[in-house]
Design a protein around this motif. Structure first.
Motif, PDB file in Angstrom:
ATOM      1  N   ASP A  48       0.640  -1.526   0.236  1.00 34.31           N
ATOM      2  CA  ASP A  48      -0.304   0.035  -0.367  1.00 34.31           C
ATOM      3  C   ASP A  48       0.639   1.308   0.049  1.00 34.31           C
ATOM      4  O   ASP A  48       1.351   1.729   1.098  1.00 34.31           O
ATOM      5  N   VAL A  49       0.821   2.021  -0.660  1.00 34.42           N
ATOM      6  CA  VAL A  49       1.471   3.028  -0.840  1.00 34.42           C
ATOM      7  C   VAL A  49       1.060   5.144  -1.101  1.00 34.42           C
ATOM      8  O   VAL A  49       1.128   5.129  -2.286  1.00 34.42           O
ATOM      9  N   THR A  50       0.032   4.728  -0.899  1.00 36.41           N
ATOM     10  CA  THR A  50      -1.313   5.106  -0.437  1.00 36.41           C
ATOM     11  C   THR A  50      -1.244   6.488  -0.189  1.00 36.41           C
ATOM     12  O   THR A  50      -0.379   6.411   1.165  1.00 36.41           O
ATOM     13  N   LYS A  77      -7.352   4.002  -3.769  1.00 36.76           N
ATOM     14  CA  LYS A  77      -6.118   3.172  -2.384  1.00 36.76           C
ATOM     15  C   LYS A  77      -4.942   2.768  -4.381  1.00 36.76           C
ATOM     16  O   LYS A  77      -4.783   2.507  -4.808  1.00 36.76           O
ATOM     17  N   GLU A  78      -3.987   3.261  -3.378  1.00 37.46           N
ATOM     18  CA  GLU A  78      -2.857   3.012  -4.348  1.00 37.46           C
ATOM     19  C   GLU A  78      -1.765   1.967  -3.973  1.00 37.46           C
ATOM     20  O   GLU A  78      -1.563   1.659  -2.863  1.00 37.46           O
ATOM     21  N   VAL A  79      -1.675   0.539  -4.740  1.00 37.61           N
ATOM     22  CA  VAL A  79      -0.926  -0.209  -4.353  1.00 37.61           C
ATOM     23  C   VAL A  79       0.162  -0.159  -5.327  1.00 37.61           C
ATOM     24  O   VAL A  79       0.271  -0.602  -7.000  1.00 37.61           O
ATOM     25  N   LEU A  80       1.782  -0.869  -5.366  1.00 36.80           N
ATOM     26  CA  LEU A  80       2.405  -1.672  -5.630  1.00 36.80           C
ATOM     27  C   LEU A  80       3.011  -2.975  -5.515  1.00 36.80           C
ATOM     28  O   LEU A  80       2.905  -3.878  -4.613  1.00 36.80           O
TER      29      LEU A  80
END
Length: 136
Positions: free
Chosen positions: A35-37, A45-48
């Protein structure tokens, strides 16, 4: 869309072809989602992708005879060994890729089942290092 029925999977562990014992082989690979939110994500929500891992799950028909399955797998307990799996025993190619790498033989269930059951062994082995896909 092409369709396929698995009739002749190929499985090799530690250089030994185990097709005659194998009822099922499943290779799963995945990547952790990190999770890089932040506040710039505007509520989304942003994920890598993080670390990759895999697992080779197998179901064997047990065989205790000399030089058969149990005597092949027992000495591997606790070691990291090579594996190769493919959908068919035919030659490796674009329609029959091979997946290979290393697995940790972290357990062995020599005896499992109840009265009247076929003697099988079902286990999952975690991959160690990269899993490769090849068509040549």
């Amino acid at each position: 869309m092409a369709k396929m029925v698995l009739l002749a999977q190929y499985l090799s562990i530690n250089g030994t072809v185990l097709n005659s014992y194998t009822k099922k082989a499943e290779l799963t690979v995945e990547v952790e989602d990190k999770d890089v939110t932040n506040y710039a994500s505007l509520g989304w929500k942003e994920v890598l992708g993080g670390l990759k891992s895999g697992e080779l799950s197998v179901e064997f028909l047990q065989d205790f005879a000399a030089s058969q399955l149990d005597s092949i797998m027992w000495p591997l307990l606790g070691t990291v060994v090579a594996f190769e799996v493919r959908a068919d025993q035919a030659a490796v190619g674009t329609s029959n890729p091979k997946y290979s790498g290393s697995i940790l033989i972290k357990g062995w269930n020599p005896i499992e089942g109840g009265v009247g059951d076929e003697a099988t062994v079902s286990l999952s082995f975690p991959t160690s290092g990269a899993v490769a896909r090849a068509t040549v």
